[in-house]
Design an enzyme around this catalytic site. Structure first.
Site, PDB file in Angstrom:
ATOM      1  N   LYS A 175      -1.661  -8.246   5.272  1.00 34.98           N
ATOM      2  CA  LYS A 175      -2.426  -7.590   6.291  1.00 34.98           C
ATOM      3  C   LYS A 175      -3.671  -7.835   5.735  1.00 34.98           C
ATOM      4  O   LYS A 175      -5.035  -7.790   5.790  1.00 34.98           O
ATOM      5  CB  LYS A 175      -2.446  -6.976   7.885  1.00 34.98           C
ATOM      6  CG  LYS A 175      -1.402  -7.555   8.316  1.00 34.98           C
ATOM      7  CD  LYS A 175      -0.961  -6.295   9.534  1.00 34.98           C
ATOM      8  CE  LYS A 175       0.369  -7.073  10.324  1.00 34.98           C
ATOM      9  NZ  LYS A 175       0.832  -6.990  10.999  1.00 34.98           N
ATOM     10  N   GLN A 224       1.823  -0.446  12.319  1.00 36.69           N
ATOM     11  CA  GLN A 224       3.399  -1.472  10.971  1.00 36.69           C
ATOM     12  C   GLN A 224       4.585  -0.845  12.997  1.00 36.69           C
ATOM     13  O   GLN A 224       4.406   0.091  12.257  1.00 36.69           O
ATOM     14  CB  GLN A 224       3.207  -1.622  10.606  1.00 36.69           C
ATOM     15  CG  GLN A 224       4.173  -2.535   9.735  1.00 36.69           C
ATOM     16  CD  GLN A 224       3.967  -3.986  10.724  1.00 36.69           C
ATOM     17  OE1 GLN A 224       2.692  -4.688  10.155  1.00 36.69           O
ATOM     18  NE2 GLN A 224       5.022  -4.924  11.007  1.00 36.69           N
ATOM     19  N   ASP A 274      -4.452  -4.208  17.821  1.00 36.83           N
ATOM     20  CA  ASP A 274      -2.952  -5.322  18.171  1.00 36.83           C
ATOM     21  C   ASP A 274      -2.919  -5.627  19.574  1.00 36.83           C
ATOM     22  O   ASP A 274      -2.545  -6.208  19.834  1.00 36.83           O
ATOM     23  CB  ASP A 274      -1.958  -5.008  17.330  1.00 36.83           C
ATOM     24  CG  ASP A 274      -1.239  -5.045  16.355  1.00 36.83           C
ATOM     25  OD1 ASP A 274      -1.572  -5.824  15.569  1.00 36.83           O
ATOM     26  OD2 ASP A 274      -0.442  -4.049  15.594  1.00 36.83           O
TER      27      ASP A 274
END
Ligand code: NAP
Length: 301
Positions: A50, A94, A117
């Site tokens: 990412k 994460q 997210d």
């Protein structure tokens, strides 16, 4: 008949080109911080890729890496620090986190304006109200894949397999927002095949290797396979009909399968995503897009 292939890499590249073009016009580099706690090898790969993709597209990608034994309180303090940092546009944590840290608390602590997210309850609420928000990246990527086929979502019967907070539920909300008639299935659904056979658009996000068989698919349907299931030699017989996957399994000792029996379903469906190379590449591309959206909205506010 053989289905048209939906090329996730090509659609993801188009999204990335859009991201790079909008960054070039901004006059500043939006920044994304990917937070990782502990040494889970899969998380290490995800976070690194990412941050790398962010750099490639002209964003500033950072990794904030903390030890496995970090306390929940210290992580929450780090999130507060990132929330307050005016240079930070996007924060992602994460998952999974170590067991002693409650993921929900950490997600709830992220400033919704930086929640790239799209997991914060505030953003989830906006999504379900059909209002503009930072939408979860995987289902947002699925929408782009469906749109790439040209098959209209409005009026279609869309069946979503799976009701997780990160894929199934937001997927259903996004399809509803686009005027599909939506059915959500899960592990308690009775006669799954009878429901899936009605789907003009079928999204499988259950995490069960090749559970969706050709008999479960309406001829001509758009089939989006979110599942990523790595299987070993014990699956050799189950996938014997799929020459490509069997060859990979024999060569590597394991192989990545979707939730859909690609080899057989492609003979029935109108459009289908492969695994890998379908939904996977879209997730990171949509994350980059969300970071730019967050940067623009926050700096305008
Ligand atoms: P999850 O949280 O485990 O949810 C799975 C869902 O599937 C649950 O709602 C479950 O029902 C349902 N389900 C399980 N077995 C079923 C069955 N036999 N029939 C009908 N429904 C069933 O999984 P997830 O996080 O949504 O992920 C799903 C898959 O997508 C996984 O393979 C994951 O690796 C993959 N994934 C891929 C990406 C990507 O970028 N490509 C991103 C995210 C996830 P209940 O709610 O009743 O338990």
């Amino acid at each position: 008949m053989s289905a048209n292939l939906i090329d996730g890499k090509a659609v993801a590249k188009r999204v990335e080109d859009e991201v790079a073009a909008s960054i070039a016009q901004l006059g500043y580099q939006p920044s994304l911080v990917a937070v990782r706690v502990g040494n889970d090898p899969a998380s290490e790969i995800y976070v690194r890729s990412k941050a790398k993709k962010a750099d490639e597209l002209g964003l500033r990608g950072h990794q904030a890496i903390f030890p496995e034994e970090m306390s929940e309180r210290d992580l929450l303090a780090e999130i507060d620090r990132l929330n307050a940092d005016r240079e930070v546009d996007g924060i992602l944590v994460q998952l999974p986190l170590p067991k002693h840290i409650e993921a929900r608390k950490v997600i709830d602590a992220i400033d919704p304006a930086k929640d790239v997210d799209g997991f914060h309850p505030y953003n989830v609420g906006l999504l379900h109200l059909g209002r503009p928000t930072l939408a979860p990246c995987t289902p947002a990527g699925c929408i782009r894949l469906i749109e790439s086929t040209g098959v209209p979502i409005s009026g279609a019967h869309a069946v979503v397999l799976g009701r997780s907070d990160i894929v199934g539920k937001p997927m259903a909300a996004m399809l509803l927002q686009r005027h599909a008639t939506v059915t959500i299935c899960h592990s308690r659904t009775r006669d799954l095949a009878a429901v899936t056979r009605q789907a003009d658009i079928l999204v499988a996000a259950i995490g069960k290797p090749i559970l969706v068989t050709a008999e479960m698919v309406k001829p001509g349907a758009v089939v989006i396979d979110v599942g990523m299931n790595r299987v070993d030699a014990s699956f050799a017989e189950t996938i014997a009909h799929d020459a490509d996957k069997s060859r990979l399994l024999a060569k590597n000792g394991s192989v990545l399968l979707g939730d859909v029996d690609f080899a057989r379903v492609r003979e029935v469906a109108g459009w289908i995503t492969p695994v890998p190379g379908g939904v996977g590449p879209m997730t990171i591309a949509m994350l980059m897009k969300n970071t730019v959206t967050a940067a623009i909205a926050r700096r305008r506010a």
